[in-house]
Design a protein around this motif. Sequence first.
Motif, PDB file in Angstrom:
ATOM      1  N   ASP A  37     -30.039 -14.353 -46.148  1.00  0.00           N
ATOM      2  CA  ASP A  37     -29.421 -14.742 -44.876  1.00  0.00           C
ATOM      3  C   ASP A  37     -29.686 -13.700 -43.793  1.00  0.00           C
ATOM      4  OD1 ASP A  37     -28.423 -17.087 -45.838  1.00  0.00           O
ATOM      5  OD2 ASP A  37     -26.406 -16.347 -46.224  1.00  0.00           O
ATOM      6  N   LEU A  38     -29.574 -12.423 -44.149  1.00  0.00           N
ATOM      7  CA  LEU A  38     -29.799 -11.358 -43.161  1.00  0.00           C
ATOM      8  C   LEU A  38     -31.259 -11.322 -42.714  1.00  0.00           C
ATOM      9  CD1 LEU A  38     -27.667  -8.402 -44.607  1.00  0.00           C
ATOM     10  CD2 LEU A  38     -27.133  -9.869 -42.652  1.00  0.00           C
ATOM     11  N   ALA A  39     -32.184 -11.512 -43.662  1.00  0.00           N
ATOM     12  CA  ALA A  39     -33.602 -11.484 -43.305  1.00  0.00           C
ATOM     13  C   ALA A  39     -33.946 -12.638 -42.365  1.00  0.00           C
ATOM     14  CB  ALA A  39     -34.466 -11.554 -44.569  1.00  0.00           C
ATOM     15  N   ILE A  40     -33.416 -13.833 -42.662  1.00  0.00           N
ATOM     16  CA  ILE A  40     -33.677 -14.989 -41.803  1.00  0.00           C
ATOM     17  C   ILE A  40     -33.057 -14.779 -40.429  1.00  0.00           C
ATOM     18  CG2 ILE A  40     -33.163 -17.438 -41.482  1.00  0.00           C
ATOM     19  CD1 ILE A  40     -33.358 -17.739 -44.539  1.00  0.00           C
ATOM     20  N   GLU A  41     -31.797 -14.336 -40.400  1.00  0.00           N
ATOM     21  CA  GLU A  41     -31.117 -14.132 -39.124  1.00  0.00           C
ATOM     22  C   GLU A  41     -31.786 -13.027 -38.317  1.00  0.00           C
ATOM     23  OE1 GLU A  41     -28.816 -14.325 -35.874  1.00  0.00           O
ATOM     24  OE2 GLU A  41     -28.986 -15.798 -37.493  1.00  0.00           O
ATOM     25  N   SER A  42     -32.261 -11.979 -38.991  1.00  0.00           N
ATOM     26  CA  SER A  42     -32.922 -10.879 -38.273  1.00  0.00           C
ATOM     27  C   SER A  42     -34.212 -11.347 -37.618  1.00  0.00           C
ATOM     28  CB  SER A  42     -33.204  -9.724 -39.237  1.00  0.00           C
ATOM     29  OG  SER A  42     -32.000  -9.168 -39.733  1.00  0.00           O
ATOM     30  N   SER A  43     -34.989 -12.174 -38.337  1.00  0.00           N
ATOM     31  CA  SER A  43     -36.230 -12.678 -37.750  1.00  0.00           C
ATOM     32  C   SER A  43     -35.927 -13.590 -36.561  1.00  0.00           C
ATOM     33  CB  SER A  43     -37.058 -13.421 -38.802  1.00  0.00           C
ATOM     34  OG  SER A  43     -36.369 -14.557 -39.289  1.00  0.00           O
ATOM     35  N   ARG A  44     -34.893 -14.416 -36.693  1.00  0.00           N
ATOM     36  CA  ARG A  44     -34.515 -15.286 -35.567  1.00  0.00           C
ATOM     37  C   ARG A  44     -34.003 -14.467 -34.385  1.00  0.00           C
ATOM     38  NH1 ARG A  44     -31.219 -20.264 -38.474  1.00  0.00           N
ATOM     39  NH2 ARG A  44     -33.020 -21.384 -39.286  1.00  0.00           N
ATOM     40  N   ALA A  45     -33.160 -13.478 -34.677  1.00  0.00           N
ATOM     41  CA  ALA A  45     -32.616 -12.640 -33.601  1.00  0.00           C
ATOM     42  C   ALA A  45     -33.741 -11.892 -32.885  1.00  0.00           C
ATOM     43  CB  ALA A  45     -31.591 -11.661 -34.164  1.00  0.00           C
ATOM     44  N   ALA A  46     -34.730 -11.421 -33.674  1.00  0.00           N
ATOM     45  CA  ALA A  46     -35.855 -10.709 -33.064  1.00  0.00           C
ATOM     46  C   ALA A  46     -36.654 -11.631 -32.151  1.00  0.00           C
ATOM     47  CB  ALA A  46     -36.757 -10.132 -34.155  1.00  0.00           C
ATOM     48  N   PHE A  47     -36.873 -12.865 -32.598  1.00  0.00           N
ATOM     49  CA  PHE A  47     -37.622 -13.792 -31.753  1.00  0.00           C
ATOM     50  C   PHE A  47     -36.826 -14.147 -30.500  1.00  0.00           C
ATOM     51  CE2 PHE A  47     -39.021 -17.983 -30.360  1.00  0.00           C
ATOM     52  CZ  PHE A  47     -40.382 -17.775 -30.263  1.00  0.00           C
ATOM     53  N   ARG A  48     -35.514 -14.367 -30.667  1.00  0.00           N
ATOM     54  CA  ARG A  48     -34.690 -14.673 -29.488  1.00  0.00           C
ATOM     55  C   ARG A  48     -34.709 -13.507 -28.503  1.00  0.00           C
ATOM     56  NH1 ARG A  48     -31.018 -16.861 -33.346  1.00  0.00           N
ATOM     57  NH2 ARG A  48     -29.847 -14.900 -33.298  1.00  0.00           N
ATOM     58  N   ARG A 239     -38.379 -22.459 -26.212  1.00  0.00           N
ATOM     59  CA  ARG A 239     -39.281 -21.773 -27.150  1.00  0.00           C
ATOM     60  C   ARG A 239     -38.534 -21.295 -28.378  1.00  0.00           C
ATOM     61  NH1 ARG A 239     -43.122 -17.437 -24.854  1.00  0.00           N
ATOM     62  NH2 ARG A 239     -44.299 -18.070 -26.683  1.00  0.00           N
ATOM     63  N   ALA A 240     -37.330 -20.717 -28.177  1.00  0.00           N
ATOM     64  CA  ALA A 240     -36.535 -20.282 -29.324  1.00  0.00           C
ATOM     65  C   ALA A 240     -36.142 -21.476 -30.191  1.00  0.00           C
ATOM     66  CB  ALA A 240     -35.291 -19.534 -28.850  1.00  0.00           C
ATOM     67  N   GLN A 241     -35.832 -22.599 -29.541  1.00  0.00           N
ATOM     68  CA  GLN A 241     -35.488 -23.806 -30.285  1.00  0.00           C
ATOM     69  C   GLN A 241     -36.691 -24.307 -31.069  1.00  0.00           C
ATOM     70  OE1 GLN A 241     -32.565 -25.102 -30.692  1.00  0.00           O
ATOM     71  NE2 GLN A 241     -33.324 -26.809 -31.950  1.00  0.00           N
ATOM     72  N   THR A 242     -37.873 -24.167 -30.481  1.00  0.00           N
ATOM     73  CA  THR A 242     -39.092 -24.592 -31.166  1.00  0.00           C
ATOM     74  C   THR A 242     -39.294 -23.798 -32.451  1.00  0.00           C
ATOM     75  OG1 THR A 242     -40.171 -25.254 -29.111  1.00  0.00           O
ATOM     76  CG2 THR A 242     -41.596 -24.768 -30.969  1.00  0.00           C
ATOM     77  N   LEU A 243     -39.084 -22.467 -32.393  1.00  0.00           N
ATOM     78  CA  LEU A 243     -39.222 -21.652 -33.597  1.00  0.00           C
ATOM     79  C   LEU A 243     -38.200 -22.080 -34.644  1.00  0.00           C
ATOM     80  CD1 LEU A 243     -40.418 -19.147 -35.089  1.00  0.00           C
ATOM     81  CD2 LEU A 243     -38.457 -17.904 -34.216  1.00  0.00           C
ATOM     82  N   SER A 244     -36.967 -22.309 -34.215  1.00  0.00           N
ATOM     83  CA  SER A 244     -35.932 -22.712 -35.156  1.00  0.00           C
ATOM     84  C   SER A 244     -36.324 -23.993 -35.874  1.00  0.00           C
ATOM     85  CB  SER A 244     -34.605 -22.898 -34.406  1.00  0.00           C
ATOM     86  OG  SER A 244     -33.595 -23.325 -35.278  1.00  0.00           O
ATOM     87  N   GLU A 245     -36.893 -24.952 -35.138  1.00  0.00           N
ATOM     88  CA  GLU A 245     -37.301 -26.209 -35.748  1.00  0.00           C
ATOM     89  C   GLU A 245     -38.498 -26.013 -36.669  1.00  0.00           C
ATOM     90  OE1 GLU A 245     -37.995 -28.760 -32.470  1.00  0.00           O
ATOM     91  OE2 GLU A 245     -35.861 -29.024 -31.973  1.00  0.00           O
ATOM     92  N   MET A 246     -39.455 -25.159 -36.255  1.00  0.00           N
ATOM     93  CA  MET A 246     -40.647 -24.933 -37.064  1.00  0.00           C
ATOM     94  C   MET A 246     -40.305 -24.267 -38.388  1.00  0.00           C
ATOM     95  SD  MET A 246     -43.857 -23.845 -34.641  1.00  0.00           S
ATOM     96  CE  MET A 246     -43.088 -22.359 -34.045  1.00  0.00           C
ATOM     97  N   THR A 247     -39.376 -23.308 -38.365  1.00  0.00           N
ATOM     98  CA  THR A 247     -39.084 -22.525 -39.565  1.00  0.00           C
ATOM     99  C   THR A 247     -37.905 -23.064 -40.357  1.00  0.00           C
ATOM    100  OG1 THR A 247     -37.649 -21.021 -38.316  1.00  0.00           O
ATOM    101  CG2 THR A 247     -39.988 -20.443 -38.477  1.00  0.00           C
TER     102      THR A 247
END
Length: 843
Positions: A37-48, A239-247
């Motif tokens: 969970d932390l790894a996924i959230e960290s990658s999302r937070a970094a992209f945001r 763009r952030a929403q696009t990454l969320s949907e892609m991953t």
Amino acid sequence: MRILTRASTRYLRRHPGQLLLAVVGVALGVAVTLSIDLAIESSRAAFRASTETVAGRTTHTVLGGAVGLPDTVFASVRRAVGATRAAPLVEIYVSADRLPGRPLRVLGIDPLSEAPFRGFTASADDGTSAPLLGRALALSGDAAREAGVGVGDPLEVRAPGGSFSMEVVRTFQAEGELAREATRDVIVVDIAAAQALAGTVGLSRIDLILPEGPQGESMLEDLRAVLPRDAVVETTGARAQTLSEMTRAFDLNLTALSLLALLFGMFLIYNTMTFSVVQRRDLIGALRALGVTRREVWRLMLTESLAVGMVGSALGVGLGTLLGRGLVRLVTRTINDLYVVVAADGLSVPPALLLKASLLGVLATLLAALPPVREASSATPRIAVLRSELEGRARRFVGRSAGAGIACLALGGALLLPRWASLLPSFAGLFGVVMGFALVAPWGATLLVEGLKRPLAWAAGPIGRLAAGGVTGSLSRTAPAIAALVVAVSVTVGLGVMIASFRDTVARWLDQTLQADVYISPPSPLASRAQGALDPRFVEAVRGLDGLDALSTYRGLEFESGYGPTRLVALDLAVPGERAFRFQAGAASDAFAAFRRGGAVLISEPFAYRHRLSRGDTVRLPTPVGERAFPVAGVFYEYGSELGTVMMARSTFDRFWEDERVTSLGLYGAAGIPVDDLVAGVRALAGADGAVVRSNRTLREASLEVFDRTFAVTAVLRLLALAVAFIGVLGALLALELERAREHAVLRAQGVTPGGLWGLVTLETALVGMVAGILALPAGLTLARIMIDVINKRSFGWTLQTYVPASVLAQAVGLALVGALLAGVIPSWRMARTSPAAALRNE
């Protein structure tokens, strides 16, 4: 109540190892779940953070079509929205030898338009503002320190347009920790310099600052009137929403695998609590006879379970945070290879995730402890001290458990059947199948052991009969141990077969796809995709190269369409290159006839699956002359991108787009020309840094290396989940053998030697391991087929060929045997050194 508390405290003090196993089981399960969970959230937070920091005060963005935005569009956009509300941008990725292994994000800006948008690009961290002229660049202070460069120093940059020596004229520092991390790998240059680095012209996008309300809507209407017909306007949050949907599918797969570790932990807790009840049945019976109520026993055992859950969860949160720091790099690297570039070395630790992991650990502990707690509180004083009653109930439970397991298997299968079902029902079905096999495993084990009794008696004599009887006569302990081992090994088999099948499929696909002898592409730090274009003069020189028989050109473009992020490939395919395609249906000759002459397109399997298209349908794409529909001539297998690819003939592409650039080349050598000679000739034309030239074999190896990196996270999760299960099985079997100390003492008193007792314990635990390993094979192969044909298909759209390596099956059975044998070492060692009289003292 005081006497109960004292009894509980004394018991736990006398059995610290058992308590430790329960705490470790909870801690490991929570740690694996939290770390993912932390790894996924960290990658999302970094992209945001990266998106928001680079966007600055941008509200909207203008994106071009397949070939981007021409420079001339910017003047029209400024007139439509106002001079201070628009800023052009060129964005590419480069690499630098001083910062190895890191894609560097280049932002090409117009200094005259930039001031209202991004503060970190305007001036240096010391407040000065050196102009970005020519080959000047600005980079973050952190990157400058890591690269060992300062103001005035050169920085060698390798880009799609070639290698360039740039000069550092200033450093910057964004405000805030997240913004600082987001801009760590950002380089800022003048827009003309960025175009030179990219080896192309035009703009990547135009950022806008538009007011809200009617005024902003009016500006958007004016803007759309002057934009090219294939350009789109989107908000900065898209763009952030696009990454969320892609991953989403990738994240969900990792989360489901991490929850398996928590499931194994529940087996361990169940084993530990059951053994705790069994060990104290005499004490519980005595306390019940003295007037202790069922409610008081219930409360005591639940309090113990709650304490184990809380302590284990607390330790798991700490361990998961440490583990997450390592996993975040693996997860980020996979996202970089498959989706978009994300720089996430730091770990984001939201309190909500810590609370979620802690609650999961406590709830899982209480849920796993409920059956043994109910057993402890419901027994009458007389029944509580009778082991025979306990085992009789266990035998009855095995039959009911098998019935429940069959029902779980049926329910799980029903959830997996619908072809277009979403991922959540699919994972629910997978977990249903896992639980079904766990519940059926004890019943299957009893049948197997019964069938092995005669061969064991023939091979090992009385010891063999005693070993088989020990397994089936102690089902209260062996049943959950076998179930836990079957689940652990079957998941290991399933993941192993799935990864091996995926790799074998990709290797076969590469062997078919890489038909050319030599491949040429621009320099790019992105492992999974080429960017930029080759120098046209270099392309023409290659066409005239001695020893060249045929040549294919490839132009790859990524843009937004009605299908979301879309990858378009314009292909001028040499005739030998047609062998690179394998189609789902229809004749390849018919597909290529329509592809070359009829303006049709070929789409990859992931694109077809994601958008529910097939041969004969149409794909609608934006072009400079408006949206056009292209008939689908065929659906080909592809494993290079989850998003999929649309391929059209170069002649079709040239009818709609004015873009003569080439992204990469495939060369076919003439008969008798060694590949190494062809590679050497191309490299001589390209110079030292002009292009990346790789042979067929080298490109294949590089592609498989990317694949192995992609599955590194899955491999780590497989090992972690197995570690949790292994500890659980080891503890369960160890507890079983230690509990039978009196039975072993009786055998010693009747003349069984220490060596004979050691053989009995070893054979007993080996029998449990072998039976569990055998049962785990069909379960694991079933799980593998589900992951290959259902989960993978619904997640990514790929069709994989099942490949079952014998080594995976041998490792699974060997692992079960080793775990079981290790569990018998300590009891046999202790009994060999313990006096039978001491063990029988309480009889």
